[in-house]
Design a protein around this motif. Structure first.
Motif, mmCIF file in Angstrom:
data_model
loop_
_atom_site.group_PDB
_atom_site.id
_atom_site.type_symbol
_atom_site.label_atom_id
_atom_site.label_comp_id
_atom_site.label_asym_id
_atom_site.label_seq_id
_atom_site.Cartn_x
_atom_site.Cartn_y
_atom_site.Cartn_z
ATOM 1 N N ASN B 122 0.808 -1.217 0.000
ATOM 2 C CA ASN B 122 0.000 0.000 0.000
ATOM 3 C C ASN B 122 0.847 1.276 0.000
ATOM 4 O O ASN B 122 0.604 2.173 -0.792
ATOM 5 N N PRO B 123 1.852 1.368 0.895
ATOM 6 C CA PRO B 123 2.665 2.595 0.899
ATOM 7 C C PRO B 123 3.487 2.752 -0.385
ATOM 8 O O PRO B 123 3.930 3.846 -0.688
ATOM 9 N N LEU B 124 3.678 1.651 -1.119
ATOM 10 C CA LEU B 124 4.488 1.729 -2.332
ATOM 11 C C LEU B 124 3.713 2.348 -3.502
ATOM 12 O O LEU B 124 4.279 2.612 -4.549
ATOM 13 N N GLN B 125 2.425 2.572 -3.303
ATOM 14 C CA GLN B 125 1.611 3.111 -4.400
ATOM 15 C C GLN B 125 1.920 4.573 -4.701
ATOM 16 O O GLN B 125 1.679 5.041 -5.804
ATOM 17 N N THR B 126 2.430 5.281 -3.681
ATOM 18 C CA THR B 126 2.564 6.732 -3.802
ATOM 19 C C THR B 126 3.446 7.146 -4.984
ATOM 20 O O THR B 126 3.059 8.010 -5.778
ATOM 21 N N LEU B 127 4.604 6.533 -5.131
ATOM 22 C CA LEU B 127 5.528 6.951 -6.196
ATOM 23 C C LEU B 127 4.964 6.685 -7.601
ATOM 24 O O LEU B 127 4.945 7.606 -8.428
ATOM 25 N N PRO B 128 4.490 5.450 -7.874
ATOM 26 C CA PRO B 128 3.899 5.249 -9.214
ATOM 27 C C PRO B 128 2.736 6.198 -9.482
ATOM 28 O O PRO B 128 2.597 6.718 -10.600
ATOM 29 N N LEU B 129 1.930 6.472 -8.485
ATOM 30 C CA LEU B 129 0.797 7.386 -8.655
ATOM 31 C C LEU B 129 1.279 8.781 -9.021
ATOM 32 O O LEU B 129 0.839 9.379 -10.009
ATOM 33 N N THR B 130 2.203 9.303 -8.216
ATOM 34 C CA THR B 130 2.616 10.698 -8.429
ATOM 35 C C THR B 130 3.397 10.851 -9.733
ATOM 36 O O THR B 130 3.256 11.858 -10.427
ATOM 37 N N GLU B 131 4.188 9.834 -10.092
ATOM 38 C CA GLU B 131 4.928 9.937 -11.354
ATOM 39 C C GLU B 131 3.988 9.859 -12.555
ATOM 40 O O GLU B 131 4.211 10.512 -13.568
#
Lengths: 444, 312
Positions: B122-131
């Motif tokens: 779940n916390p790993l979603q942030t980078l792919p989302l923002t990029e």
């Protein structure tokens, strides 16, 4: 409170309300009790609060932890921002704008009150009506919140004496009525002991009115549309251009005030072109009539040029348009608002360039006195402002319509929301501040 | 569905009262149309969970009979429930929508992100989302977040400005007055938009029931092979469960939320219909996230911290 059935839950209406109170008036306790007794605080939330309270060495659960959501708030033990909370009873759903009580957060109370149909103002029974109470009443009056509840809290600390309550209620009602608050309900409570919050108090036989929750459940939320000017700001033009709907051209928007009917003659502002409503779609379903706060799509008989930012009004009840707006404003940004400031003004669905022509006065909320020509407004200031817009706008008086009588000013350089504006007269200036040099005859 | 005539009379029989669901629906539609009117490249975050399904339904109604003027974005953790992926693809095809996918697995394969010891993505979603937001130049990103979910979310605005790093700064939020949403942003910045801000879990379910919206099967009670970890029933899968000492058993369960399989728990339930689900939620003593989300239990401010970094 017993568990609600699915059927009971569907037949409810929605009440948006705000709370206001000074730091130690017991606002958190009242909010905590309303949430707790309406089953809106669930086991895991309570456990989390107990865990943190215990780790800090506190004996009981600190209910303020339920409402202070941010790290900084928990660290400082204060509420620094509006939070929205939700609870329900069998009769109604509630959206509570939980606003901080600190003097420097006037803007937050304005934010909470802007969408509220009711404000609960808390008073400590031992202190009675204080400066902060008057400030809260003034903001409720300014924002024209339809219903105000005065909750005289901590009645347990004044031996539940009727005279104490009566004196405070009388003083407040006199003051608030003078400001123009239309409906005031005073309720003696003890949020801590639970008197008259959800359950009627056994300690105050002399009180025959509703509990806080009972009042919240029964206060009317229906709009009386009989003397409302109908207004539909056009948000978006829907043109499918498909084989099925080759000529569909609908004007979508949320009705800001009043009601519209199929067959009605309407005028589009600012162009002034007239037509008739040929159909109204309520999210895909055709209807004959639609009213305030419904999101609809209106179709007209004539193919006239209409775009986002236009306002559809009944031809027999069109507002005047003007480029010169005088309003009472609350400044909500940290950077000040000054005369000559170039801004953007968002009114309904239209955003136009504007310039601050004058700041005739600043209001001292404590005694409602006017400070003439303050030069600027800083964060949390309330004052009168004259704005010149680049295009003519169809504005209503805020007293007539909270939706089409309100606007925000935006800083064009960084997009900051600067100021909340309410068009026309307010209680704050019974005598309009005349600008001799530029009297354009604008009549509020 | 309930038509206007049925909702004319409230509990007092007064005309011109909206039921609470009509009021919430109208507000959400207004928000969708504001974004359509003011932004260049909006996108709807779509996970196949109930909140994003309701968002899509509202968007369809907001622009009917025209198509939704937005595309969809799914942040794919790689630990998906197969029923949910299937639902996602079917929905996209049915409405002729365009789907963007930001894949956590790609980032792990490329070595940009590292798998966490607990297997939670779940916390790993942030980078792919923002990029993805930056790469596609999305300027408005609809999320299904509700303020009732969590105390940091209770502070969230309907229009939430994010900087070029997608960061949320709760102390620098714009006050939201009346229904005058301010979507101004600089190039590189974007606005997260939450049309369901004022909805509760129960509102979402009641609306699903009223509108007859189809959901993935995992939201209803079904027999499933699960094992227990940290007080939650997790579905076995390629993501690393069960471990030694954790035993799989067959139970009658359903999901209250849909997220990454590694941190989304099921609850014991025999609710196989919408009415049964609504009755069960109305009686539940646990919040949606408290019951079924491991990631929110990491610290007192887990959600606030993730949101600051760009999480939705």
């Amino acid at each position: 409170m017993s568990t609600l059935t699915a059927e009971e839950l569907s037949a409810t209406t929605l009440l948006r309300f705000a709370t206001a109170g000074s730091v130690d008036d017991g606002k958190s306790t009242l909010v905590g009790r309303l949430l707790h007794d309406s089953k809106s605080v669930l086991t895991d939330q309570l456990e989390a609060v107990e865990r943190v309270s215990a780790s800090r060495g506190q004996e009981g659960p600190d209910l303020a932890l339920l409402t202070d959501g941010l790290r900084a708030e928990r660290e400082q033990g204060i509420t620094i921002d509006v939070a929205y909370r939700y609870f329900a009873t069998a009769r109604r759903r509630f959206i509570l704008a939980d606003t901080p009580g600190h003097v420097q957060y006037t803007r937050n109370m304005v934010t909470g009150a802007s969408t509220a149909e009711l404000t609960v103002i808390l008073v400590d029974a031992r202190n009675g009506v204080v400066e902060q109470t008057r400030r809260h009443a003034a903001i409720a009056a300014l924002l024209r919140v339809p219903h105000v509840v005065l909750a005289v809290n901590k009645m347990d600390l004044v031996a539940y004496e009727e005279q104490v309550f009566a004196r405070i209620a009388e003083e407040f009602t006199a003051y608030a009525s003078e400001l123009g608050v239309p409906e005031i309900t005073a309720i003696p409570i003890s949020a801590l002991a639970g008197d008259n919050v959800v359950e009627p108090s056994a300690n105050m036989d002399w009180y025959g009115g509703p509990t806080v929750l009972e009042h919240l459940e029964t206060v009317p939320v229906a709009h009386d549309l009989s003397h409302c000017h109908a207004r539909l700001p056009v948000q978006y033009v829907i043109r499918p251009q498909t084989a099925e709907h080759p000529d569909y051209r609908g004007y979508a928007g949320q009705i800001a005030a009043g009601s519209f009917r199929v067959g009605e003659s309407v005028t589009v502002l600012p162009s002034g072109r007239a037509s008739k409503i040929s159909a109204i779609d309520l999210l895909g379903e055709p209807v004959d009539v639609a009213w305030t706060t419904q999101s609809v799509t209106v179709l007209l008989e004539d193919d006239i040029d209409i775009s986002r930012g236009d306002l559809i009004v009944p031809s027999k009840d069109a507002p005047a348009t003007t480029q010169d707006i005088e309003a009472t404003v609350c400044h909500v940004a940290d950077q000040p608002l000054t005369v000559g400031h170039r801004v953007l003004l968002k009114h309904g669905t239209r955003t136009v360039k504007a310039i601050v022509k004058d700041i005739p006065s600043r209001l001292t909320l404590d005694d409602l006195s006017l400070h003439p020509h303050p030069g600027q407004l800083v964060a949390n200031d309330i004052g009168r402002v004259k704005v010149r817009t680049a295009e003519a706008l169809p504005v209503d008086s805020y007293a007539d319509s909270r939706r089409t009588g309100s606007f925000i000013l935006i800083d064009p350089s960084d997009g900051t929301t600067l100021t909340a504006g309410m068009v026309g007269e307010s209680f704050a200036s019974p005598e309009p501040v005349k600008d001799e040099s530029e009297d354009d005859g604008w009549d509020f | 569905m309930t038509t206007t005539v049925a909702s004319v009379s409230g509990e007092t029989g007064t005309p011109y009262t909206l039921s609470h669901l009509d009021a919430l629906e109208s507000e959400a539609v207004h928000i969708f149309r504001e974004v359509a009117g003011e932004f260049e490249r909006p996108v709807i975050l779509f996970s196949g969970g109930k909140d994003s399904i309701v968002m899509l339904h509202l968007a369809l109604k907001a622009f009917a009979p025209a198509a939704i003027p937005f595309s969809l974005l799914h942040v794919d953790t790689g630990h998906n429930f197969p029923e949910v992926l299937e639902y996602r693809d079917r929905t996209v095809a049915e409405h002729g929508l365009r789907l963007h996918v930001a894949s956590v697995q790609d980032y792990i394969d490329r070595g940009v992100l590292k798998e966490r010891p607990d297997g939670t993505r779940n916390p790993l979603q942030t980078l792919p989302l923002t990029e993805k937001i930056q790469a596609e130049k999305f300027d408005a990103v609809f999320g299904g977040g509700r303020r009732d979910e969590e105390k940091a979310r209770a502070k969230e605005r309907v229009f939430s400005l994010r900087d070029e790093f997608s960061q949320w700064d709760p102390r620098r939020q714009r006050p939201e007055l009346w229904n005058l949403y301010n979507g101004r942003h600089a190039p590189g910045e974007h606005v997260r938009v939450f049309p369901l801000s004022n909805w509760t879990e129960l509102d979402v379910w009641q609306y699903i029931a009223r509108e007859g919206i189809e959901l993935p099967e995992i939201y209803f009670a079904h027999e499933r092979e699960v094992f227990q970890r940290a007080g939650m029933w997790l579905t076995a899968g390629e993501w690393g469960g069960p471990k030694d000492g954790e035993t799989v058993e067959k139970r009658l369960v359903r999901y209250r939320t849909v997220g990454d399989m590694s941190c989304t728990g099921a609850v014991d339930s025999d609710a196989t219909t919408l009415d049964a689900v609504i009755t069960e939620i109305a009686a539940s003593r646990l919040t949606e996230r408290g019951a079924t989300r491991a990631d929110d239990k990491m610290s007192e401010a887990a959600m606030e911290d993730r949101k600051r970094e760009g999480y939705f």
